[in-house]
Scaffold this motif. Sequence first.
Motif, PDB file in Angstrom:
ATOM      1  N   GLY A   1      -7.154   3.591  -6.100  1.00  0.00           N
ATOM      2  CA  GLY A   1      -7.214   3.373  -4.664  1.00  0.00           C
ATOM      3  C   GLY A   1      -5.918   2.964  -4.003  1.00  0.00           C
ATOM      4  O   GLY A   1      -4.838   3.024  -4.583  1.00  0.00           O
ATOM      5  N   LEU A   2      -6.058   2.553  -2.767  1.00  0.00           N
ATOM      6  CA  LEU A   2      -4.912   2.249  -1.906  1.00  0.00           C
ATOM      7  C   LEU A   2      -3.971   1.222  -2.500  1.00  0.00           C
ATOM      8  O   LEU A   2      -2.751   1.364  -2.446  1.00  0.00           O
ATOM      9  CB  LEU A   2      -5.395   1.766  -0.537  1.00  0.00           C
ATOM     10  N   MET A   3      -4.532   0.156  -3.062  1.00  0.00           N
ATOM     11  CA  MET A   3      -3.700  -0.923  -3.584  1.00  0.00           C
ATOM     12  C   MET A   3      -3.586  -0.880  -5.108  1.00  0.00           C
ATOM     13  O   MET A   3      -3.059  -1.807  -5.717  1.00  0.00           O
ATOM     14  CB  MET A   3      -4.205  -2.284  -3.076  1.00  0.00           C
ATOM     15  N   GLN A   4      -4.072   0.223  -5.696  1.00  0.00           N
ATOM     16  CA  GLN A   4      -3.918   0.490  -7.128  1.00  0.00           C
ATOM     17  C   GLN A   4      -4.352  -0.696  -7.996  1.00  0.00           C
ATOM     18  O   GLN A   4      -3.563  -1.303  -8.712  1.00  0.00           O
ATOM     19  CB  GLN A   4      -2.475   0.898  -7.435  1.00  0.00           C
ATOM     20  N   ILE A   5      -5.629  -0.975  -7.929  1.00  0.00           N
ATOM     21  CA  ILE A   5      -6.213  -2.081  -8.687  1.00  0.00           C
ATOM     22  C   ILE A   5      -6.872  -1.502  -9.941  1.00  0.00           C
ATOM     23  O   ILE A   5      -7.649  -0.552  -9.853  1.00  0.00           O
ATOM     24  CB  ILE A   5      -7.246  -2.840  -7.828  1.00  0.00           C
ATOM     25  N   THR A   6      -6.568  -2.083 -11.092  1.00  0.00           N
ATOM     26  CA  THR A   6      -7.189  -1.609 -12.324  1.00  0.00           C
ATOM     27  C   THR A   6      -8.621  -2.124 -12.409  1.00  0.00           C
ATOM     28  O   THR A   6      -8.942  -3.192 -11.872  1.00  0.00           O
ATOM     29  CB  THR A   6      -6.413  -2.081 -13.578  1.00  0.00           C
ATOM     30  N   PRO A   7      -9.494  -1.388 -13.082  1.00  0.00           N
ATOM     31  CA  PRO A   7     -10.879  -1.845 -13.221  1.00  0.00           C
ATOM     32  C   PRO A   7     -10.995  -3.234 -13.858  1.00  0.00           C
ATOM     33  O   PRO A   7     -11.827  -4.039 -13.438  1.00  0.00           O
ATOM     34  CB  PRO A   7     -11.521  -0.766 -14.097  1.00  0.00           C
ATOM     35  N   ASP A   8     -10.160  -3.538 -14.851  1.00  0.00           N
ATOM     36  CA  ASP A   8     -10.226  -4.870 -15.479  1.00  0.00           C
ATOM     37  C   ASP A   8      -9.876  -5.977 -14.494  1.00  0.00           C
ATOM     38  O   ASP A   8     -10.562  -6.997 -14.411  1.00  0.00           O
ATOM     39  CB  ASP A   8      -9.290  -4.943 -16.689  1.00  0.00           C
ATOM     40  N   THR A   9      -8.808  -5.767 -13.739  1.00  0.00           N
ATOM     41  CA  THR A   9      -8.424  -6.759 -12.726  1.00  0.00           C
ATOM     42  C   THR A   9      -9.515  -6.867 -11.669  1.00  0.00           C
ATOM     43  O   THR A   9      -9.851  -7.962 -11.217  1.00  0.00           O
ATOM     44  CB  THR A   9      -7.070  -6.389 -12.081  1.00  0.00           C
ATOM     45  N   ALA A  10     -10.083  -5.728 -11.277  1.00  0.00           N
ATOM     46  CA  ALA A  10     -11.128  -5.725 -10.253  1.00  0.00           C
ATOM     47  C   ALA A  10     -12.373  -6.477 -10.719  1.00  0.00           C
ATOM     48  O   ALA A  10     -12.971  -7.221  -9.938  1.00  0.00           O
ATOM     49  CB  ALA A  10     -11.474  -4.294  -9.860  1.00  0.00           C
TER      50      ALA A  10
ATOM     51  N   ILE B   1       0.835  -1.208   0.000  1.00  0.00           N
ATOM     52  CA  ILE B   1       0.000   0.000   0.000  1.00  0.00           C
ATOM     53  C   ILE B   1       0.867   1.254   0.000  1.00  0.00           C
ATOM     54  O   ILE B   1       0.609   2.197  -0.756  1.00  0.00           O
ATOM     55  CB  ILE B   1      -0.975  -0.003   1.198  1.00  0.00           C
ATOM     56  N   LYS B   2       1.897   1.282   0.829  1.00  0.00           N
ATOM     57  CA  LYS B   2       2.810   2.433   0.863  1.00  0.00           C
ATOM     58  C   LYS B   2       3.416   2.663  -0.515  1.00  0.00           C
ATOM     59  O   LYS B   2       3.463   3.784  -1.009  1.00  0.00           O
ATOM     60  CB  LYS B   2       3.905   2.195   1.911  1.00  0.00           C
ATOM     61  N   THR B   3       3.860   1.600  -1.157  1.00  0.00           N
ATOM     62  CA  THR B   3       4.510   1.710  -2.453  1.00  0.00           C
ATOM     63  C   THR B   3       3.513   2.098  -3.545  1.00  0.00           C
ATOM     64  O   THR B   3       3.823   2.919  -4.412  1.00  0.00           O
ATOM     65  CB  THR B   3       5.206   0.383  -2.814  1.00  0.00           C
ATOM     66  N   GLU B   4       2.345   1.520  -3.500  1.00  0.00           N
ATOM     67  CA  GLU B   4       1.343   1.760  -4.544  1.00  0.00           C
ATOM     68  C   GLU B   4       0.716   3.153  -4.466  1.00  0.00           C
ATOM     69  O   GLU B   4       0.579   3.827  -5.479  1.00  0.00           O
ATOM     70  CB  GLU B   4       0.230   0.706  -4.475  1.00  0.00           C
ATOM     71  N   SER B   5       0.296   3.567  -3.268  1.00  0.00           N
ATOM     72  CA  SER B   5      -0.522   4.782  -3.162  1.00  0.00           C
ATOM     73  C   SER B   5      -0.093   5.748  -2.065  1.00  0.00           C
ATOM     74  O   SER B   5      -0.687   6.816  -1.943  1.00  0.00           O
ATOM     75  CB  SER B   5      -1.979   4.396  -2.901  1.00  0.00           C
ATOM     76  N   ASN B   6       0.866   5.357  -1.264  1.00  0.00           N
ATOM     77  CA  ASN B   6       1.261   6.154  -0.098  1.00  0.00           C
ATOM     78  C   ASN B   6       0.048   6.438   0.800  1.00  0.00           C
ATOM     79  O   ASN B   6      -0.092   7.510   1.365  1.00  0.00           O
ATOM     80  CB  ASN B   6       1.957   7.447  -0.511  1.00  0.00           C
ATOM     81  N   PHE B   7      -0.846   5.463   0.879  1.00  0.00           N
ATOM     82  CA  PHE B   7      -2.047   5.511   1.719  1.00  0.00           C
ATOM     83  C   PHE B   7      -3.052   6.576   1.274  1.00  0.00           C
ATOM     84  O   PHE B   7      -3.890   7.010   2.059  1.00  0.00           O
ATOM     85  CB  PHE B   7      -1.689   5.700   3.201  1.00  0.00           C
TER      86      PHE B   7
END
Length: 192
Positions: free
Chosen positions: A72-81, A54-60
């Motif tokens: 978002g926090l964990m940087q999930i793409t809409p396709d993956t989601a 989370i820190k690396t992806e979005s810095n919270f």
Amino acid sequence: MKSKMKIVAVVLIIIAIFSARSVVRYYFPLKYSDYIVKYSKEYSLDVYFVIAVIKTESNFKRYVKSNKNAIGLMQITPDTAKWAAEKMNITNFNEDMLYDPEFNIRMGCWYLNDLKAEFNNDMKLVLAAYNGGRGNVQKWLKNSEHSTDGKNLDYIPFQETDKYIKRVEVNYRIYKFLYNNTLMSILANIYY
């Protein structure tokens, strides 16, 4: 007199260490710890590993959206989601749900666990797949230029992914040092 000076010196060192830790915690915050602990436990993940991602992806930052449309926090793409929502039996999924911290952490932890199962608990491969794509990691493992044994990556051709893994590893060590006792306390209060 010398023993009093030693005691004073030890006390000053302890104060300096705790003060430095407080300053570093400002730059390495711990937010959403209840959700992180809950879903790390549910999906058999190291709490500090999830925090480091989370820190690396979005810095919270919960409302962040990348130039690749990761949310978002964990940087999930809409396709993956969308794919993950199907696998998780979430029937009412919509993209805006990725901005919700609890939902994002839950889905991100599910996805990390899914990658962990695919890559035999090799967290370096999990991180490479999380950042560079699971299909790419599978290709790299089959390519002798990237893997000499088909199980470990000797060379990661995506520089961004290589740097990403290193950043997560550094963040992991920092968070484990800064919050070890804090998170153990949270775990104790929630689950025991």
